[in-house]
Design a protein around this motif. Structure first.
Motif, PDB file in Angstrom:
ATOM      1  N   LEU A   3     -22.572 -27.296  68.196  1.00  0.00           N
ATOM      2  CA  LEU A   3     -22.485 -26.682  66.883  1.00  0.00           C
ATOM      3  C   LEU A   3     -23.207 -25.339  66.877  1.00  0.00           C
ATOM      4  O   LEU A   3     -24.046 -25.073  67.732  1.00  0.00           O
ATOM      5  CB  LEU A   3     -23.081 -27.617  65.828  1.00  0.00           C
ATOM      6  CG  LEU A   3     -22.410 -28.997  65.743  1.00  0.00           C
ATOM      7  CD1 LEU A   3     -23.156 -29.879  64.758  1.00  0.00           C
ATOM      8  CD2 LEU A   3     -20.964 -28.879  65.350  1.00  0.00           C
ATOM      9  N   GLU A  33     -15.361 -35.037  63.716  1.00  0.00           N
ATOM     10  CA  GLU A  33     -14.821 -34.357  62.542  1.00  0.00           C
ATOM     11  C   GLU A  33     -13.807 -35.242  61.834  1.00  0.00           C
ATOM     12  O   GLU A  33     -13.082 -36.006  62.473  1.00  0.00           O
ATOM     13  CB  GLU A  33     -14.150 -33.042  62.947  1.00  0.00           C
ATOM     14  CG  GLU A  33     -15.135 -32.021  63.439  1.00  0.00           C
ATOM     15  CD  GLU A  33     -14.500 -30.668  63.722  1.00  0.00           C
ATOM     16  OE1 GLU A  33     -13.328 -30.462  63.359  1.00  0.00           O
ATOM     17  OE2 GLU A  33     -15.192 -29.830  64.301  1.00  0.00           O
ATOM     18  N   GLU A  35     -10.989 -34.342  58.905  1.00  0.00           N
ATOM     19  CA  GLU A  35     -10.391 -33.234  58.174  1.00  0.00           C
ATOM     20  C   GLU A  35     -11.199 -31.971  58.469  1.00  0.00           C
ATOM     21  O   GLU A  35     -11.325 -31.582  59.608  1.00  0.00           O
ATOM     22  CB  GLU A  35     -10.268 -33.572  56.685  1.00  0.00           C
ATOM     23  CG  GLU A  35      -9.326 -34.744  56.439  1.00  0.00           C
ATOM     24  CD  GLU A  35      -9.417 -35.312  55.044  1.00  0.00           C
ATOM     25  OE1 GLU A  35     -10.137 -34.772  54.195  1.00  0.00           O
ATOM     26  OE2 GLU A  35      -8.732 -36.319  54.801  1.00  0.00           O
ATOM     27  N   ASP A  36     -11.817 -31.351  57.465  1.00  0.00           N
ATOM     28  CA  ASP A  36     -12.565 -30.113  57.714  1.00  0.00           C
ATOM     29  C   ASP A  36     -14.071 -30.322  57.667  1.00  0.00           C
ATOM     30  O   ASP A  36     -14.838 -29.381  57.536  1.00  0.00           O
ATOM     31  CB  ASP A  36     -12.139 -29.030  56.706  1.00  0.00           C
ATOM     32  CG  ASP A  36     -12.414 -29.453  55.275  1.00  0.00           C
ATOM     33  OD1 ASP A  36     -12.670 -30.654  55.039  1.00  0.00           O
ATOM     34  OD2 ASP A  36     -12.371 -28.585  54.386  1.00  0.00           O
ATOM     35  N   ARG A  37     -14.514 -31.574  57.793  1.00  0.00           N
ATOM     36  CA  ARG A  37     -15.948 -31.875  57.722  1.00  0.00           C
ATOM     37  C   ARG A  37     -16.450 -32.381  59.074  1.00  0.00           C
ATOM     38  O   ARG A  37     -15.743 -33.086  59.782  1.00  0.00           O
ATOM     39  CB  ARG A  37     -16.212 -32.925  56.642  1.00  0.00           C
ATOM     40  CG  ARG A  37     -15.807 -32.456  55.243  1.00  0.00           C
ATOM     41  CD  ARG A  37     -16.053 -33.526  54.188  1.00  0.00           C
ATOM     42  NE  ARG A  37     -15.498 -34.828  54.518  1.00  0.00           N
ATOM     43  CZ  ARG A  37     -14.289 -35.251  54.151  1.00  0.00           C
ATOM     44  NH1 ARG A  37     -13.487 -34.476  53.475  1.00  0.00           N
ATOM     45  NH2 ARG A  37     -13.873 -36.460  54.483  1.00  0.00           N
ATOM     46  N   THR A  38     -17.684 -32.029  59.398  1.00  0.00           N
ATOM     47  CA  THR A  38     -18.305 -32.458  60.648  1.00  0.00           C
ATOM     48  C   THR A  38     -19.430 -33.437  60.335  1.00  0.00           C
ATOM     49  O   THR A  38     -20.206 -33.227  59.403  1.00  0.00           O
ATOM     50  CB  THR A  38     -18.867 -31.244  61.413  1.00  0.00           C
ATOM     51  OG1 THR A  38     -17.801 -30.333  61.665  1.00  0.00           O
ATOM     52  CG2 THR A  38     -19.503 -31.662  62.732  1.00  0.00           C
ATOM     53  N   TYR A  39     -19.514 -34.503  61.132  1.00  0.00           N
ATOM     54  CA  TYR A  39     -20.527 -35.536  60.921  1.00  0.00           C
ATOM     55  C   TYR A  39     -21.331 -35.759  62.203  1.00  0.00           C
ATOM     56  O   TYR A  39     -20.804 -35.651  63.305  1.00  0.00           O
ATOM     57  CB  TYR A  39     -19.873 -36.860  60.510  1.00  0.00           C
ATOM     58  CG  TYR A  39     -19.193 -36.762  59.176  1.00  0.00           C
ATOM     59  CD1 TYR A  39     -19.901 -36.986  57.999  1.00  0.00           C
ATOM     60  CD2 TYR A  39     -17.851 -36.419  59.086  1.00  0.00           C
ATOM     61  CE1 TYR A  39     -19.281 -36.868  56.765  1.00  0.00           C
ATOM     62  CE2 TYR A  39     -17.226 -36.303  57.862  1.00  0.00           C
ATOM     63  CZ  TYR A  39     -17.946 -36.528  56.700  1.00  0.00           C
ATOM     64  OH  TYR A  39     -17.337 -36.399  55.485  1.00  0.00           O
ATOM     65  N   ARG A  59     -23.601 -35.464  57.068  1.00  0.00           N
ATOM     66  CA  ARG A  59     -22.573 -34.420  57.101  1.00  0.00           C
ATOM     67  C   ARG A  59     -23.237 -33.090  57.418  1.00  0.00           C
ATOM     68  O   ARG A  59     -24.276 -32.748  56.891  1.00  0.00           O
ATOM     69  CB  ARG A  59     -21.846 -34.347  55.751  1.00  0.00           C
ATOM     70  CG  ARG A  59     -20.705 -33.367  55.740  1.00  0.00           C
ATOM     71  CD  ARG A  59     -19.854 -33.443  54.472  1.00  0.00           C
ATOM     72  NE  ARG A  59     -20.448 -34.082  53.325  1.00  0.00           N
ATOM     73  CZ  ARG A  59     -21.125 -33.441  52.369  1.00  0.00           C
ATOM     74  NH1 ARG A  59     -21.320 -32.156  52.433  1.00  0.00           N
ATOM     75  NH2 ARG A  59     -21.616 -34.110  51.343  1.00  0.00           N
ATOM     76  N   TYR A  60     -22.621 -32.343  58.317  1.00  0.00           N
ATOM     77  CA  TYR A  60     -23.095 -31.022  58.729  1.00  0.00           C
ATOM     78  C   TYR A  60     -22.151 -29.986  58.139  1.00  0.00           C
ATOM     79  O   TYR A  60     -20.942 -30.074  58.338  1.00  0.00           O
ATOM     80  CB  TYR A  60     -23.105 -30.936  60.257  1.00  0.00           C
ATOM     81  CG  TYR A  60     -23.406 -29.564  60.785  1.00  0.00           C
ATOM     82  CD1 TYR A  60     -24.697 -29.075  60.771  1.00  0.00           C
ATOM     83  CD2 TYR A  60     -22.392 -28.757  61.281  1.00  0.00           C
ATOM     84  CE1 TYR A  60     -24.976 -27.808  61.254  1.00  0.00           C
ATOM     85  CE2 TYR A  60     -22.666 -27.492  61.758  1.00  0.00           C
ATOM     86  CZ  TYR A  60     -23.959 -27.027  61.745  1.00  0.00           C
ATOM     87  OH  TYR A  60     -24.221 -25.775  62.213  1.00  0.00           O
ATOM     88  N   ASP A  61     -22.683 -29.010  57.385  1.00  0.00           N
ATOM     89  CA  ASP A  61     -21.811 -28.068  56.684  1.00  0.00           C
ATOM     90  C   ASP A  61     -21.825 -26.649  57.238  1.00  0.00           C
ATOM     91  O   ASP A  61     -21.355 -25.726  56.590  1.00  0.00           O
ATOM     92  CB  ASP A  61     -22.136 -28.045  55.193  1.00  0.00           C
ATOM     93  CG  ASP A  61     -23.502 -27.438  54.904  1.00  0.00           C
ATOM     94  OD1 ASP A  61     -24.201 -27.035  55.851  1.00  0.00           O
ATOM     95  OD2 ASP A  61     -23.862 -27.357  53.712  1.00  0.00           O
TER      96      ASP A  61
END
Length: 94
Positions: A3, A33, A35-39, A59-61
């Protein structure tokens, strides 16, 4: 997966427990991931070698901030995706 801020699988990060104020070290076990979110999937360092351990998801934004999963719908998506990842890893080990 690396990241932008340098968080990587295997890295140890320290988070502060909101209730106790205690710092707890976690190992980043998986990054995935939906959809458009990273965890991030985190496991407490002191439980890492145990057969059963607590798993935490945040969740990482894209900033230096990690966010808790607050809705039941989001939690169900994360849990289902993680279970799929675990099943695929178990198949690879067979």
């Amino acid at each position: 997966m690396d990241l932008e801020n340098g968080i990587d699988v295997g890295e140890v990060i320290t988070l502060t427990d909101d209730e106790s104020g205690q710092d707890i070290d976690f190992t980043v076990m998986y990054i995935f991931e939906i959809e458009d979110r990273t965890y991030l999937c985190l496991v407490p360092v002191d439980q890492e070698e145990e057969e059963e351990y607590e798993v935490h998801f945040l969740r990482y934004d894209g900033t230096d901030t990690l966010h808790p999963i607050e809705s039941d719908e989001e939690w169900e998506q994360v849990e289902a995706t993680f279970e799929t990842i675990m099943e695929e890893l178990e198949k690879e080990d067979e």
